[in-house]
Design a protein around this motif. Sequence first.
Motif, PDB file in Angstrom:
ATOM      1  N   GLN A   1      -3.902  -4.802   0.218  1.00 31.18           N
ATOM      2  CA  GLN A   1      -5.240  -4.404   0.649  1.00 31.18           C
ATOM      3  C   GLN A   1      -5.183  -3.572   1.928  1.00 31.18           C
ATOM      4  OE1 GLN A   1      -7.049  -8.310   0.872  1.00 31.18           O
ATOM      5  NE2 GLN A   1      -7.965  -8.131  -1.155  1.00 31.18           N
TER       6      GLN A   1
ATOM      7  N   GLU B   1     -12.104  -6.408   2.850  1.00 36.59           N
ATOM      8  CA  GLU B   1     -11.279  -6.881   1.730  1.00 36.59           C
ATOM      9  C   GLU B   1     -10.941  -8.352   1.981  1.00 36.59           C
ATOM     10  OE1 GLU B   1     -10.501  -5.428  -0.990  1.00 36.59           O
ATOM     11  OE2 GLU B   1     -10.701  -3.270  -0.650  1.00 36.59           O
TER      12      GLU B   1
ATOM     13  N   GLN C   1      -2.920  -9.380   0.631  1.00 34.73           N
ATOM     14  CA  GLN C   1      -3.487  -8.844   1.869  1.00 34.73           C
ATOM     15  C   GLN C   1      -2.724  -7.605   2.341  1.00 34.73           C
ATOM     16  OE1 GLN C   1      -3.552 -11.272   5.630  1.00 34.73           O
ATOM     17  NE2 GLN C   1      -5.764 -10.928   5.462  1.00 34.73           N
TER      18      GLN C   1
ATOM     19  N   SER D   1      -4.284  -0.141   0.976  1.00 33.10           N
ATOM     20  CA  SER D   1      -5.444   0.512   0.353  1.00 33.10           C
ATOM     21  C   SER D   1      -6.419   1.020   1.412  1.00 33.10           C
ATOM     22  CB  SER D   1      -6.149  -0.474  -0.580  1.00 33.10           C
ATOM     23  OG  SER D   1      -7.352   0.081  -1.082  1.00 33.10           O
TER      24      SER D   1
END
Length: 330
Positions: A71, A59, A68, A74
């Motif tokens: 991400q 990512e 960030q 995630s």
Amino acid sequence: MKRIGIILGWLVMVILITGCNQKPKIGFLMDDLNNERWKKDKELFVQKVEELGGIAVVEVANTDPQKQILQAQSLIDQDVDVLVVVPVDLLEAGEIVKLAHRNYVPVISYDRLIKDCNLDYYISTDNINIGELQANYLTKISPVGKYALISGPKSDYNAYLLRLGWMNILQPLIDKGDIEVVVDEFSNFWLPDEAYRIMTNYLKNTQDVDAIICGNDALASGAIIALKDIKKNGNVLIAGQDANIQAVRNIVAGDQTITIYKPIEALAFAAADAAIKIADGEAPSNMNITVNNGKRLVPAILLEASIVNRQNIKMTVISEGFMGESEIYN
């Protein structure tokens, strides 16, 4: 009932076999891909993880620290086994470490140190030494004169480490009165426009500068453009780092004095190897030093970098396959 028991038995076996054969999943959180070197880091890291039997999920935050963090969440939700992070911001990335640890995911800080948190591992080059290499090379050529220092952004701890290396070499000469630092600024980003702005602001009042030390090659290229505006390119010593293709071309042209070649392939391999071992429940090897991140002593690997100048281009970046001769000279 017997038939149901057999089916359940097979299901258990399938689950066990699937679990045993599951590849380690490594999350790689990157800052951005604007700089040529980061594209190489990404490519090499993914390649090394796959060679070692893992899966890399990448990512890119595009310089947004909050993005960030999202991400990271995630990737954690995707059940990554380890997070490898090039932090956008040295402090805000601490939240990534907290998120990961709440989900029992270890974190490796890659190239840039994440500060003030319980970081698990750190893999980078010795950035203080890189700063010393830059400053030492230029002061050997010009031990007397006016020096400009252009650091990277304060959100990146490497900018502080590089400057510390510069000052380790420069301070004794400053104390003697041999060197005067006429510019000493942190940029907002690792981009050419930043150095161009900083140097243009200085050069509009005076053209008196003998050497410029920059945090990376992108900044060095911006400084060169500012010097071209007043037709002084080639007459001022300039040091950068990363061994970007444009920097090496600038060295060939005589506009840049040196760059620093980081062993990116070795860096990517060390991080991939450590991540896979951690995912497999092993302790990563070669973590033979510790680095204080303000919270704890973090087990670390610090690799050595080397100088690239006009005389050794073929013996460094070309011979090691980092770039081709035709790319540079054509």
